[in-house]
Scaffold this active site. Sequence first.
Site, short mmCIF file in Angstrom:
data_model
loop_
_atom_site.label_atom_id
_atom_site.label_comp_id
_atom_site.label_asym_id
_atom_site.label_seq_id
_atom_site.Cartn_x
_atom_site.Cartn_y
_atom_site.Cartn_z
CD GLN B 137 -2.79 0.92 2.57
OE1 GLN B 137 -3.58 -0.02 2.61
NE2 GLN B 137 -2.68 1.80 3.54
CB THR B 138 3.30 2.46 2.54
OG1 THR B 138 2.41 2.11 3.59
CG2 THR B 138 4.03 3.74 2.88
CB SER B 144 -0.85 9.18 7.17
OG SER B 144 0.14 8.91 8.12
NE ARG B 310 23.23 -3.74 39.36
CZ ARG B 310 24.49 -3.92 39.00
NH1 ARG B 310 24.99 -5.14 38.87
NH2 ARG B 310 25.26 -2.88 38.75
NE ARG B 333 12.68 4.64 36.47
CZ ARG B 333 13.96 4.25 36.41
NH1 ARG B 333 14.60 3.92 37.52
NH2 ARG B 333 14.58 4.20 35.25
CB THR B 422 5.03 4.29 12.49
OG1 THR B 422 5.79 5.00 13.48
CG2 THR B 422 5.00 5.10 11.21
CD GLU B 424 -2.30 -2.40 9.73
OE1 GLU B 424 -3.50 -2.10 9.82
OE2 GLU B 424 -1.79 -2.85 8.70
CG ASP B 426 1.34 8.98 12.89
OD1 ASP B 426 2.57 8.95 13.05
OD2 ASP B 426 0.60 9.84 13.43
C1 LIG Z 1 8.50 -1.47 9.98
C2 LIG Z 1 7.42 -0.99 9.03
C3 LIG Z 1 6.72 -1.92 8.29
C4 LIG Z 1 5.75 -1.52 7.37
N1 LIG Z 1 5.11 -2.48 6.62
C5 LIG Z 1 4.25 -2.07 5.64
C6 LIG Z 1 3.64 -3.03 4.75
O1 LIG Z 1 3.85 -4.25 4.87
N2 LIG Z 1 2.84 -2.56 3.76
C7 LIG Z 1 2.58 -1.23 3.60
O2 LIG Z 1 1.84 -0.88 2.70
N3 LIG Z 1 3.12 -0.30 4.43
C8 LIG Z 1 3.96 -0.68 5.44
N4 LIG Z 1 4.53 0.27 6.28
C9 LIG Z 1 4.25 1.69 6.08
C10 LIG Z 1 3.38 2.26 7.19
O3 LIG Z 1 2.08 1.81 7.05
C11 LIG Z 1 3.45 3.80 7.13
O4 LIG Z 1 4.74 4.18 7.46
C12 LIG Z 1 2.45 4.42 8.09
O5 LIG Z 1 1.18 4.31 7.53
C13 LIG Z 1 2.73 5.90 8.41
O6 LIG Z 1 2.68 6.67 7.28
P1 LIG Z 1 3.86 7.66 6.86
O7 LIG Z 1 5.12 6.93 7.00
O8 LIG Z 1 3.48 8.21 5.57
O9 LIG Z 1 3.84 8.81 7.96
P2 LIG Z 1 3.42 10.41 7.71
O10 LIG Z 1 2.00 10.43 7.46
O11 LIG Z 1 4.35 10.92 6.69
O12 LIG Z 1 3.77 10.94 9.12
C14 LIG Z 1 4.76 11.95 9.37
C15 LIG Z 1 4.27 12.85 10.48
O13 LIG Z 1 3.17 13.61 10.02
C16 LIG Z 1 2.08 13.54 10.92
N5 LIG Z 1 0.83 13.63 10.20
C17 LIG Z 1 0.50 13.05 9.02
N6 LIG Z 1 -0.75 13.38 8.68
C18 LIG Z 1 -1.24 14.18 9.65
C19 LIG Z 1 -2.48 14.84 9.88
N7 LIG Z 1 -3.49 14.74 9.02
N8 LIG Z 1 -2.63 15.58 10.99
C20 LIG Z 1 -1.64 15.69 11.86
N9 LIG Z 1 -0.43 15.08 11.71
C21 LIG Z 1 -0.24 14.34 10.60
C22 LIG Z 1 2.28 12.21 11.63
O14 LIG Z 1 1.67 12.24 12.90
C23 LIG Z 1 3.79 12.11 11.72
O15 LIG Z 1 4.23 12.77 12.86
C24 LIG Z 1 5.48 -0.14 7.22
C25 LIG Z 1 6.18 0.79 7.98
C26 LIG Z 1 7.14 0.40 8.88
C27 LIG Z 1 7.89 1.42 9.67
C1 LIG Z 2 27.64 2.94 27.15
C2 LIG Z 2 28.22 2.90 28.54
C3 LIG Z 2 29.52 3.32 28.75
C4 LIG Z 2 30.10 3.25 30.01
N1 LIG Z 2 31.39 3.61 30.18
C5 LIG Z 2 31.99 3.43 31.39
C6 LIG Z 2 33.39 3.70 31.56
O1 LIG Z 2 34.09 4.11 30.63
N2 LIG Z 2 33.93 3.46 32.78
C7 LIG Z 2 33.21 3.00 33.83
O2 LIG Z 2 33.77 2.80 34.90
N3 LIG Z 2 31.87 2.75 33.71
C8 LIG Z 2 31.25 2.94 32.51
N4 LIG Z 2 29.91 2.67 32.37
C9 LIG Z 2 29.13 2.17 33.51
C10 LIG Z 2 28.14 3.20 34.06
O3 LIG Z 2 28.83 4.19 34.72
C11 LIG Z 2 27.12 2.49 34.96
O4 LIG Z 2 26.34 1.65 34.16
C12 LIG Z 2 26.24 3.49 35.67
O5 LIG Z 2 26.98 4.06 36.69
C13 LIG Z 2 24.95 2.90 36.24
O6 LIG Z 2 25.23 1.94 37.18
P1 LIG Z 2 24.61 0.49 37.09
O7 LIG Z 2 24.73 0.00 35.72
O8 LIG Z 2 25.20 -0.28 38.20
O9 LIG Z 2 23.05 0.69 37.41
P2 LIG Z 2 22.28 0.18 38.71
O10 LIG Z 2 22.68 0.99 39.85
O11 LIG Z 2 22.38 -1.28 38.81
O12 LIG Z 2 20.79 0.58 38.30
C14 LIG Z 2 19.72 -0.36 38.14
C15 LIG Z 2 18.44 0.29 38.62
O13 LIG Z 2 18.49 0.46 40.03
C16 LIG Z 2 18.15 1.77 40.39
N5 LIG Z 2 18.88 2.15 41.60
C17 LIG Z 2 20.17 1.91 41.91
N6 LIG Z 2 20.44 2.42 43.12
C18 LIG Z 2 19.33 3.01 43.58
C19 LIG Z 2 18.98 3.73 44.78
N7 LIG Z 2 19.87 3.92 45.73
N8 LIG Z 2 17.74 4.20 44.89
C20 LIG Z 2 16.83 4.01 43.94
N9 LIG Z 2 17.10 3.34 42.80
C21 LIG Z 2 18.33 2.84 42.63
C22 LIG Z 2 18.52 2.61 39.18
O14 LIG Z 2 17.74 3.79 39.15
C23 LIG Z 2 18.19 1.67 38.03
O15 LIG Z 2 16.85 1.80 37.70
C24 LIG Z 2 29.32 2.76 31.10
C25 LIG Z 2 28.00 2.37 30.89
C26 LIG Z 2 27.45 2.42 29.63
C27 LIG Z 2 26.03 1.98 29.44
#
Ligand SMILES: Cc1cc2nc3c(=O)[nH]c(=O)nc-3n(C[C@H](O)[C@H](O)[C@H](O)COP(=O)(O)OP(=O)(O)OC[C@H]3O[C@@H](n4cnc5c(N)ncnc54)[C@H](O)[C@@H]3O)c2cc1C
Ligand SMILES: Cc1cc2nc3c(=O)[nH]c(=O)nc-3n(C[C@H](O)[C@H](O)[C@H](O)COP(=O)(O)OP(=O)(O)OC[C@H]3O[C@@H](n4cnc5c(N)ncnc54)[C@H](O)[C@@H]3O)c2cc1C
Lengths: 664, 664
Positions: B137-138, B144, B310, B333, B422, B424, B426
């Site tokens: 279709q698309t 949309s 954890r 959360r 998006t 079926e 948006d």
């Molecule tokens: C993973 C994936 C699989 C898909 N598979 C299929 C498939 O098998 N067959 C097929 O036919 N299609 C498929 N699609 C396409 C899909 O159906 C379209 O992407 C979808 O309908 C949204 O249309 P669009 O991309 O044109 O968005 P747009 O309409 O271009 O949307 C862009 C923005 O404009 C806004 N907007 C658009 N119109 C209005 C309005 N009137 N008022 C306010 N805001 C508006 C929207 O909210 C959005 O923020 C697929 C898409 C994806 C991502």
């Molecule tokens: C892409 C990436 C790059 C990184 N690079 C580095 C790096 O270079 N060096 C390095 O040392 N580390 C690195 N880190 C690690 C990063 O600093 C830790 O992931 C980060 O500090 C979060 O700690 P955590 O993963 O233990 O989360 P956790 O503490 O295990 O969090 C899990 C959940 O528990 C909740 N939680 C934890 N404690 C509390 C509390 N007291 N009260 C309420 N909620 C709590 C959190 O909100 C969260 O929802 C990297 C991580 C990523 C994803």
Amino acid sequence: MEGVDYLAPERNNAQFDVDEMKIVWAGSREAFEVSDRIARLVASDPNFRKDDRTTLGRKELFKNTLRKAAYAWKRIIELRLNEEEAKRLRSFIDQPAFTDLHWGMFVPAIKGQGTDEQQEKWLPLAYKMQIIGCYAQTELGHGSNVQGLETTATFDPQTDEFVIHSPTLTSCKWWPGGLGKISTHGVIYARLITDGKDHGVHGFIVQLRSLDDHLPLPGITVGDIGMKFGNAAYNTMDNGVLRFDHVRIPRNQMLMRVSQVTREGKYVQSNVPRQLVYGTMVFVRQTIVSDASTALSRAVCIATRYSAVRRQFGSHNGSPETQVINYKTQQARLFPLLASAYAFRFVGEWLKWLYMDVTKRLEAKDFSTLPEAHACTAGLKSLTTSATADGIEECRKLCGGHGYLCSSGLPELFAVYVPACTYEGDNIVLLLQVARHLMKTVSQLGSGKMPVGTTAYMGRAEHLMQCRSDVKQAKDWLRPNVVLEAFEARAFRMSVACAKNLTKFSSPEEGFQELSADLVEAAVAHCQLIVVSKFIEKLQQDIPGKGVKQQLEILCSVYALFLLHKHHGDFLSTGCITPTQASLANEQLRSLYSQVRPNAIALVDAFNYTDHYLGSVLGRYDGNVYPKLYEEAWKDPLNDSVVPDGYHEYVRPMLKQQLRNARL
Amino acid sequence: MEGVDYLAPERNNAQFDVDEMKIVWAGSREAFEVSDRIARLVASDPNFRKDDRTTLGRKELFKNTLRKAAYAWKRIIELRLNEEEAKRLRSFIDQPAFTDLHWGMFVPAIKGQGTDEQQEKWLPLAYKMQIIGCYAQTELGHGSNVQGLETTATFDPQTDEFVIHSPTLTSCKWWPGGLGKISTHGVIYARLITDGKDHGVHGFIVQLRSLDDHLPLPGITVGDIGMKFGNAAYNTMDNGVLRFDHVRIPRNQMLMRVSQVTREGKYVQSNVPRQLVYGTMVFVRQTIVSDASTALSRAVCIATRYSAVRRQFGSHNGSPETQVINYKTQQARLFPLLASAYAFRFVGEWLKWLYMDVTKRLEAKDFSTLPEAHACTAGLKSLTTSATADGIEECRKLCGGHGYLCSSGLPELFAVYVPACTYEGDNIVLLLQVARHLMKTVSQLGSGKMPVGTTAYMGRAEHLMQCRSDVKQAKDWLRPNVVLEAFEARAFRMSVACAKNLTKFSSPEEGFQELSADLVEAAVAHCQLIVVSKFIEKLQQDIPGKGVKQQLEILCSVYALFLLHKHHGDFLSTGCITPTQASLANEQLRSLYSQVRPNAIALVDAFNYTDHYLGSVLGRYDGNVYPKLYEEAWKDPLNDSVVPDGYHEYVRPMLKQQLRNARL
Ligand SMILES: Cc1cc2nc3c(=O)[nH]c(=O)nc-3n(C[C@H](O)[C@H](O)[C@H](O)COP(=O)(O)OP(=O)(O)OC[C@H]3O[C@@H](n4cnc5c(N)ncnc54)[C@H](O)[C@@H]3O)c2cc1C
Ligand SMILES: Cc1cc2nc3c(=O)[nH]c(=O)nc-3n(C[C@H](O)[C@H](O)[C@H](O)COP(=O)(O)OP(=O)(O)OC[C@H]3O[C@@H](n4cnc5c(N)ncnc54)[C@H](O)[C@@H]3O)c2cc1C
Ligand SMILES: [Ca+2]
């Protein structure tokens, strides 16, 4: 730009001087010029092409990153780029690499925590990249709770060495960027143990790999932790795992600026104040806030330009369809993000000032503003990174189906950005720290201790508890003081309500745990106030350029009123405003969107992003989206052959009803 | 499960019968048994392994998908699975494939829009997979706005054929799944043109590829549109681009159930009511809602189990640290998402009933409930998919850093799920349709035409405009009628406020455009009411099993009060509740979280997901997270060699200061 500019009519409609806005966005004319020059340098060099990277396998992708890092370093040397220019260059390459951690964490850790002697020894090696370092704090079992790290560094007085060891599986270092495959050295955090006594977590410089053949040194098991979220994105980085089996390092590789271990194994504190580490923290978080504005503005730039190109519905008698940017729902989702990008930019700028202020005070041994600065940067890190992560994904959705293609640039931008909500402090854990600070501040209000910095407004407790907004018409909401008072009253009353509720519990700690979700909301309200107030402060400056200040005033109002609308429950339940005033704010917001509309494209042009940096077919400067989408598609490896690999083995037998005998 | 169950203490704490809850979740004992049997079948068959797929390049990944699709089909035949079982099998394989579109869109399109004759010809071929179809279709320029499609199907009376043509670049078909590399046929939507007259968009069966050698037929250009968001995820699918250059098909390949073109080229409507297509739409959306509950529950299952494993902070004198699931912020959360998963499950179940009801009425030519059913399913599709997409990402963040690893399963789950917001329809476009329906319903209230179905509450206009909640204590919020009235009053008053504001504009259409952001909010309020009310209705049924109903009552209250808290501004500004009542609701919510806590693990066990289907190291049934994370890491291709590919070319010259001469 060659060829037609499909967005030219939009650009002609702008009511302000874009070039002047570019300066405001960049922070200064000088910053603009550096940034502009380096961006073009990267964009024009085919060695930095990135349009093919989402189809690369992990190994190719990683090798590609190594090549770019080496090439960048070569260019930095050849062109004699200064530190700032080199930093810009790495950021415009837009591909996370081990060098980010080397420059951004390893070097600063040595600078901040090393003695003068240690700095003299290690920094020159690091500056020339004769060694490459990472920052290894997090372990498999501990991230947020740094004090719970399990790696040990036990002093052996016999040999004058520390023995670095991973006593458990969960004590493996896990996550450090650059560690997995590249770093020759690392700053390793471990529990310092002398004479059986545990002194808590300290930093140590540890060599990890041989400088001859790059093999891990004896006792060290190190590798990559595997694939991460998204196409390319952070998979260009070798986040690593590291296990120590009694690895020995000389005593002088403990970072000893703040505390030392003597030859005899005595643990002593130096006279350098521990608070110094906060300075670094403020610095790092300032960078994160400014990166948030960059990431969000990139997404907004893409979504805004594409929304002006994309037309859907609304054709009458053969007229073109409506640009989707004209739909109010599109505006109500997009323009607050545009305003947020500017808001985060300015609060980031203010944080630079705060960092300088804190540094100056530290040098004068004035620690009075530190707790507030610490809380404030924690909160702003949390607020801006969360809003940016959500905002990028919203921009992706704003592009409809096409936003889901990698060629839109948005999937990778999202995937590479989101960990900012987690690293350098999990956003919820940070907000809880802010909340603790707020509760302390509130509790001290009676005591004569005046709140400072971003909590200063709490000093006007009486007024803020009883004031009521005097908004009578929608346009009253354009007055900065009206907005500010509402945000202050809301934030303050939410904090006070929490403080009051805390007293109902048998212990404050139990109350804090029980009410923590409310406390997080109060912290968010406080942080939003900071961003709004810094935006307003920015507008009190002299801002040159035709129409520039007016545009920023509009964006400032959009940002504030959007938040007010989103959280109107807070404002209403605390009695700061009435339902009528809330709906006047909403009315004003709608009219502001109409004012943003004709300037939207120019407002994103002001970010001055090259098409290379944006990396988005949808966000192209010239708006020539469809032919380029079509072109990009054919580059996918699946299109290398008309009949796909696997057809003969799997599809044909299915179609021909010969599956029974097929080898699958 | 072999080995230790680290979550056993959690499971022992549960206050209800998990096996009975599994039946409730599945919908019936029979549904549970089918689902359980097929899930195990897939999980135990190494041919369906998926733990390696995030490291595969596009071609390998696609080939892997082709193999699984063929193997699945082979098993379906060997085991003589019925339609429902086959569908379950495909879904547990958990890898999007061309077969999804073949069975989910191509076959239903022919069934719904084909004449009896057409069905007799094409369906047997499709059922045996002698042809493979897609749904096209698309286009590049239109998604949309289906009425704006540009592909043409021009009748040529000379040859009794249609000429299918893509007149512009933007008319290329773009996105259809399965089209890119596999489909032999497609249902193609194109503007029907007879004798120079445009009759709008119709469906046509078009053969795309040769059944001999799989090459595209003459006049057809077809390929894959390239990489999409995420690791593996939808990149297993060949979403395609398709360009027609005057391709001829026989006249009888237009889908002619609702309208026909005669041999003479006359366009005629059949006596089959056009509304029939709505039936299919209700069906498809019901599937999407039930898929939402599946996707969300998977994410929640992972985050809940990991949150119990954890531990972070809170160790006193060597005691273990606190499980992060005990933190109130984590609960605030996570538990609303757990409740949402159940809520969406039950509203999905109700939609199955609605589909049957609509079908029955259609057969009896009763179209009276159709517009309401159409609006309601549009709204529920939007509400549940948006909440699920956001919810999966929140679950990922709830896992801290480790959630960012592909081995957590969450990145891929997010990336593969988000397009549901998006496709079926948006989600914003759908909510605007709901809003239109609401405005129409409100405007007809005075006319004696009683609102039906999910808008029936609007019939009690007078009461809903003046009622005020009589909540006096927190526990009053546990009464279903109290909650329901508050949600009804809020939704109704928001709709009425919009309707009133619309009258201020010179034309209703202008008003609708101007106020569309508010209208979307009113539509959301209405949809949330539907979900809450269907959850409440579910609980009026007899639900056997120790403690099962009690748990569901708690979750129902969590869902409703969480929404009330999140949107308290709506409830306050419309005067439905007072600030005090809002804070009582919040208080009640907190206490509900404590009631969920001991049952949390059992509540996610009730989803009955195998470790294979979850595909997450963090979500493992046995909670044995850390050793498995460690194991998984080493499987990354980057760990194939100790010294990475690229070291000698790029890293060594850098370390050795020999970049100048290096070839980069
Ligand atoms: C993973 C994936 C699989 C898909 N598979 C299929 C498939 O098998 N067959 C097929 O036919 N299609 C498929 N699609 C396409 C899909 O159906 C379209 O992407 C979808 O309908 C949204 O249309 P669009 O991309 O044109 O968005 P747009 O309409 O271009 O949307 C862009 C923005 O404009 C806004 N907007 C658009 N119109 C209005 C309005 N009137 N008022 C306010 N805001 C508006 C929207 O909210 C959005 O923020 C697929 C898409 C994806 C991502
Ligand atoms: C892409 C990436 C790059 C990184 N690079 C580095 C790096 O270079 N060096 C390095 O040392 N580390 C690195 N880190 C690690 C990063 O600093 C830790 O992931 C980060 O500090 C979060 O700690 P955590 O993963 O233990 O989360 P956790 O503490 O295990 O969090 C899990 C959940 O528990 C909740 N939680 C934890 N404690 C509390 C509390 N007291 N009260 C309420 N909620 C709590 C959190 O909100 C969260 O929802 C990297 C991580 C990523 C994803
Ligand atoms: Ca590959």
